[in-house]
Design an enzyme around this catalytic site. Structure first.
Site, PDB file in Angstrom:
ATOM      1  N   LYS A  94       0.827  -1.210   0.000  1.00 31.07           N
ATOM      2  CA  LYS A  94       0.000   0.000   0.000  1.00 31.07           C
ATOM      3  C   LYS A  94       0.857   1.254   0.000  1.00 31.07           C
ATOM      4  CE  LYS A  94      -3.490  -2.432   2.680  1.00 31.07           C
ATOM      5  NZ  LYS A  94      -3.875  -2.680   4.066  1.00 31.07           N
ATOM      6  N   ARG A 116      14.244 -10.349   6.109  1.00 26.39           N
ATOM      7  CA  ARG A 116      14.675 -10.822   4.792  1.00 26.39           C
ATOM      8  C   ARG A 116      14.120  -9.821   3.776  1.00 26.39           C
ATOM      9  NH1 ARG A 116      15.172 -15.714   1.556  1.00 26.39           N
ATOM     10  NH2 ARG A 116      16.712 -16.277   3.133  1.00 26.39           N
ATOM     11  N   HIS A 144      24.035 -12.951   4.130  1.00 33.13           N
ATOM     12  CA  HIS A 144      23.073 -13.886   4.714  1.00 33.13           C
ATOM     13  C   HIS A 144      23.848 -14.547   5.863  1.00 33.13           C
ATOM     14  CE1 HIS A 144      19.981 -16.649   5.386  1.00 33.13           C
ATOM     15  NE2 HIS A 144      19.847 -17.218   4.214  1.00 33.13           N
TER      16      HIS A 144
END
Lengths: 322, 178
Positions: A94, A116, A144
């Site tokens: 939105k 993430r 990561h």
């Protein structure tokens, strides 16, 4: 009274954004802590009360099954409450900004955020926006860290390096290094622990700049095979490959795929790793992925212990930084 | 620093405790000796060598502590080793020093997460008083007066370089391991 070995050491990181931010002592402490958590998953009651009453928010703005499930279970095993949040079904669609979204979630009373995101640096942005601890579960092509840690943990387990000292080990990372956050976290983690890291991939996907990180670079696989103690096969990330940087699937597979034939050229006890999900027959042959050298499922198992350790440490850190 | 027990005296205390336990060995069902890390497990090992229980193990209580948010840097998490069925087993829980009783509470909770022991008994080398929970030892070698408020330290090889029990009259520091 603390053990002698830990007298001078205290974990001080409120966030875990990348292995670039940690030094070897931090990494070793974290992996040693993970060893204490590994046993919890083997009990019939897989739960300890270490994070009872804490809330862990899983914020996944990019699809993920394994990492998300792993963090979810890890938080559950520490008795934390877990809030699951996925970007596709949220207010980000939105038009709300990332920092607004995470501030709103933090306002509900969150202690640890697992983030993430497909943009590099997103986890750092979140960490700047909130007061709670932030764990990077993969940000774009940057890092990561928990994958890098669980890979190191698995290597230590397979090679009997109980003290997490990788001096003398040669580890190859094969594939699309340029786009890989797994590769970056592995490079930082492994070199800090003392391993020799060799990067292998097509020139288009392996820029020479990686030499600056202290790695050897090769564009063909076969010549280095006999030297390796560990070979980490990266997934071909079709979702990140929009350019012509990638050769044809058949060419890639022929040049860089890990086959039974290539296994014969390697040390007998070489450890084969893959961060998953695997493209069978592309970067790795089924017989190799399921063979005795493969540590792929062990990596997944270890991921839980490592993530439990990460959550446990960051939320209890003495906040000397920031 | 005063030495309350040297190596010889400590060995005699462990022998006496072992003899006491042997007198009323659990009559029914299997039994196990479980030590609380990181001194209780050393003591447990010594008792197990003498008493030959059906099982031996150790618990790390870090994850069960009720003061994790108060004790400063995150402590080292060690492994818990309970590789026998806890259900129906009689357990002799072993620690070096008993003070507040919080470590014992945490260890009991940890054991119960593994199953339903038939019973749990508590053995400690030294009871220094200062209980904050209703915990009492079944076997104890040395009882100290709580009013003295000393800091007591049990040192055991191979965790420490020597075997002894020492007492610090200085009350300034209250960092004693319980």
């Amino acid at each position: 009274m603390a053990a002698k070995s830990s007298d001078d050491y205290a974990w001080s990181h409120k966030h875990l954004l990348g292995l670039a931010d940690l030094d070897a002592a931090d990494i070793r402490f974290l992996l040693t802590t993970a060893r204490g958590f590994g046993e919890v998953s083997t009990r019939s009651v897989k739960k300890v009360p270490a994070l009872r009453g804490k809330v862990v928010a899983n914020l996944f703005f990019e699809p993920s099954t394994r990492t998300r499930s792993s963090f979810h279970l890890a938080a559950g095993r520490l008795s934390a409450d877990v809030l699951d949040f996925s970007g596709s079904s949220s207010s980000t669609t939105k038009g709300e900004s990332l920092s607004d979204t995470v501030r709103n979630i933090e306002a509900m009373g969150v202690d640890v955020m697992v983030v993430r995101h497909n943009q590099s640096g997103a986890a750092a942005l979140v960490a700047d926006s909130v007061d709670c601890s932030v764990l990077n579960a993969g940000d774009g092509q940057h890092e990561h860290p928990t994958q890098g840690l669980l890979d190191a943990y698995t290597i230590a387990q397979r090679t009997g390096r109980d003290g997490f000292d990788f001096t003398g080990l040669t580890v190859a990372i094969v594939g699309d290094i340029a786009h890989s956050r797994v590769a970056r976290s592995n490079i930082h983690g492994l070199t800090k622990l003392g391993a020799k890291v060799i990067l292998i991939g097509p020139p288009t996907l392996l820029p020479a700049t990686f030499k600056a990180a202290g790695c050897e670079i090769y564009h063909t696989l076969d010549e280095v095979l006999p030297r390796l103690d560990v070979i980490n096969m990266l997934r071909v990330q079709f979702e990140r490959l929009t350019s012509q940087a990638f050769p044809s699937v058949r060419e890639y597979s022929a040049l860089y795929g890990l086959t039974t034939e290539r296994m014969k050229k390697m040390k007998k006890n070489v450890v084969v790793m893959h961060p998953g999900p695997i493209n069978r027959g592309l970067e790795i042959e089924s017989a190799v992925a399921d063979g005795p050298n493969s540590a792929i499922l062990q990596q997944v198992t270890n991921g839980l212990a490592v993530r439990m350790a990460c959550m446990f440490l960051v939320q209890g850190a003495q906040h000397t930084e920031n | 620093m005063n030495v309350l027990a040297d190596e010889t005296k400590l060995a005699a205390m462990v022998n006496d405790l072992a003899a006491e336990v042997k007198q009323d060995l659990f009559p029914d069902g299997p039994w196990a000796i479980v030590g609380i890390r990181s001194r209780g497990d050393v003591l447990a090992k010594r008792l197990a060598d003498k008493l030959k229980p059906d099982h031996a193990g150790s618990v790390d209580i870090t994850l069960y502590r009720d003061d994790l948010s108060e004790i400063g840097p995150q402590p080292v998490v060690r492994t818990t080793e309970i590789d026998f069925p806890v259900d129906g087993t009689n357990i002799l829980l072993v620690d070096d020093v008993l003070m507040t009783g919080r470590s014992v509470r945490a260890a009991i909770q940890s054991l119960i997460d593994f199953g339903r022991p038939r019973c749990i008994k508590l053995l400690v080398l030294c009871d220094r008083g200062g209980r904050e929970l209703p915990v009492q030892p079944d076997y104890v070698a040395l009882v100290l007066d709580e009013a003295d408020q000393q800091q007591v330290e049990v040192r055991l090889q191979p965790t420490d370089p020597e075997d002894c029990i020492v007492i610090f009259p200085d009350t300034a520091k209250s960092t004693s391991k319980e």
